[in-house]
Scaffold this active site. Structure first.
Site: not given
Length: 483
Positions: A19, A46, A120-121, A260
């Site tokens: 996310c 996302g 996020n996570g 990345y």
């Protein structure tokens, strides 16, 4: 050799990010527009859903839907999101499937007030927390671990919002960078290991937080620092202050942010990622040289490393693959027609550059191997004399449980096969990976500050056995659904 060779068009041969999170406190500014621009910069993190919540001092209004940021938002619905504080979210599902109910921000009303939350996570103790909250009367509308965080905060609401967040952080295990808002305040929290990034920026007298510094740049906010591991940052009319809510642990930033995930114009550990990726290519050329005519990169993320490889090796760099930049994430079912089109929907070779040449192809990672196999076949099909694959990261051997959607270990091509066996499968003339030592050197940091679990299997946070089993079962079920 044992390989999963079925080409699943709708799942790229890459780890996939969870996310993107953005938050801004800026009275007098159009906070919904600022958040929209911030989410646009985080779209790569996302593509399944997007949402914005805005607080005007009295109420919180949330708007979210499935799709990309420009598909979800327009001038009309943004004009309805008026306030002084906002948070936003772009989602790729890891915990909780891809449905509207799991889109964020999560809104939670309780007796003492209300909050919205963007996460996020991935938590590793979601099951235990969800069971405990359910027994205490909490009801859930989604299957995401993010709603568990919101429900925990609500359960501690009698301690005040700051106390509730601190108590919640004490209960959470796993990776989280979370933006939380009330009707008039913005909060940012980060897990004690700092696995997912979280940056703070200054916008005049106001402040913003974002998963990456590039999202601060787009709104002309000056990067200040990162949210520290275990820190609670409070932003309101009194400015910015912070509390060390939980004791920080061994810093373990996900190394794939460097390789990345994050945009090349993002900075981590005060290192521009574009420069770090070029250096990965330099180190790769030292470790895995090739007798070839030219170097090409797999766009976009493989290009900086390819340039670095070219600089170190002395081989000329050419653009040999053109990316269709408008395809995004497809929701077309992987029919036979789509499977046959395969990688050409995203990449098209420049035949005149490639024909009769010995080519070094630089990519950032190989997860399942299917895309690399298709890529090599495509290059040979347009006349490449030799194809030497080079990867600017080590072999991915272990799955992630902290918010990155890698396959289970049975689908990771490097988990059960040697490099020579992988080379034979993808059909390259040679194959070389960057070492962990070369990778870490490229970051200009130390190994101890990173999570390298996908390469070495050393997980900084314990992963319960039932979570590993659940992940495997979900992967198997998804494989059946995808045919």
């Amino acid at each position: 050799m044992s390989f999963d060779v079925d080409y699943d068009y709708d799942r790229p041969d890459k780890p996939e990010e969870a996310c993107g999170v953005f938050g801004v406190y800026a009275p007098g500014h159009d906070v919904s527009k600022l958040t929209y621009f911030g989410l646009h910069a985080l779209q790569h993190r996302g593509q399944e859903s997007a949402g914005i919540a805005v607080g005007d001092g009295d109420t919180i209004i949330t708007y979210k839907d499935m799709g990309l940021v420009p598909q979800v938002f327009n001038e009309k619905n943004l004009a309805c999101l008026i306030g002084d504080v906002a948070i936003g979210h772009t989602r790729y599902s890891t915990t909780g499937s891809s449905h509207w109910e799991n889109a964020q921000p999560i809104y939670k009303a309780f007796r003492e007030g209300s909050i919205a939350l963007a996460h996020n996570g991935n938590l590793t103790n979601t099951k235990e927390l969800r069971t405990m909250l359910s027994k205490n009367g909490q009801r859930f509308r989604s299957t995401s671990d993010s709603e568990v965080i919101a429900s925990l905060i609500a359960s501690f609401a009698d301690k005040g919002i700051e106390g509730a967040i601190i108590e919640t952080m004490k209960q959470l295990e796993g990776a989280y960078s979370v933006a939380i808002m009330t009707e008039s305040q913005l909060f940012a929290i980060r897990d004690p290991y700092g696995i997912r990034p979280f940056a703070i920026g200054k916008l005049g007298k106001n402040f913003a937080v974002a998963s990456e510094s590039c999202a601060l740049n787009i709104i002309d906010a000056d990067y200040m620092r990162d949210v520290n591991p275990g820190e609670l940052v409070i932003i309101d009319e009194n400015g910015l202050r912070s509390v060390q809510a939980v004791e920080p642990k061994k810093l373990s930033l996900c190394i794939f942010e460097f390789i990345y995930f994050a945009r090349p114009d993002t900075r981590l550990f005060d290192r521009l990622l574009y420069s770090a990726r070029e250096t990965m290519g330099v180190e790769l050329a030292k470790e895995a040289p090739a007798d070839a005519d030219l170097v090409i990169g797999v766009p976009d993320s493989g290009v900086p490393a390819a340039i670095g490889y070219s600089q170190q090796s002395g081989l000329p760099y050419r653009e040999g693959l053109v990316k269709n930049r408008y395809i995004g994430r497809t929701f077309i079912q992987p029919t036979q027609t789509v499977r046959q089109a395969g990688i050409k929907l995203k990449l098209n070779p420049l035949c005149e550059v490639i024909r009769d040449k010995r080519i070094v192809v630089v990519d950032d990672s190989i997860v399942r191997g299917n895309t690399s196999k298709k890529l090599v076949e495509m290059l040979r099909g347009v006349g490449a004399r030799e194809v030497h694959m080079r990867v600017s990261s080590p072999p991915t051997k272990w799955p992630c449980f902290y918010g990155i959607d890698t396959a289970d270990r049975g689908q990771l091509i490097a988990a059960n096969n040697e490099i020579e066996e992988i080379r034979q499968f993808i059909g390259a003339d040679s194959l070389g990976y960057l070492s962990i030592e070369g990778l870490v050197k490229s970051t200009e940091n130390v190994r101890e500050n990173f999570c390298l679990a996908c390469f070495d299997g050393v997980y900084p946070i314990d992963v319960p056995d039932d979570l590993k089993i659940t992940k495997m079962m979900l992967e198997e079920e998804e494989s059946k659904i995808n045919g």
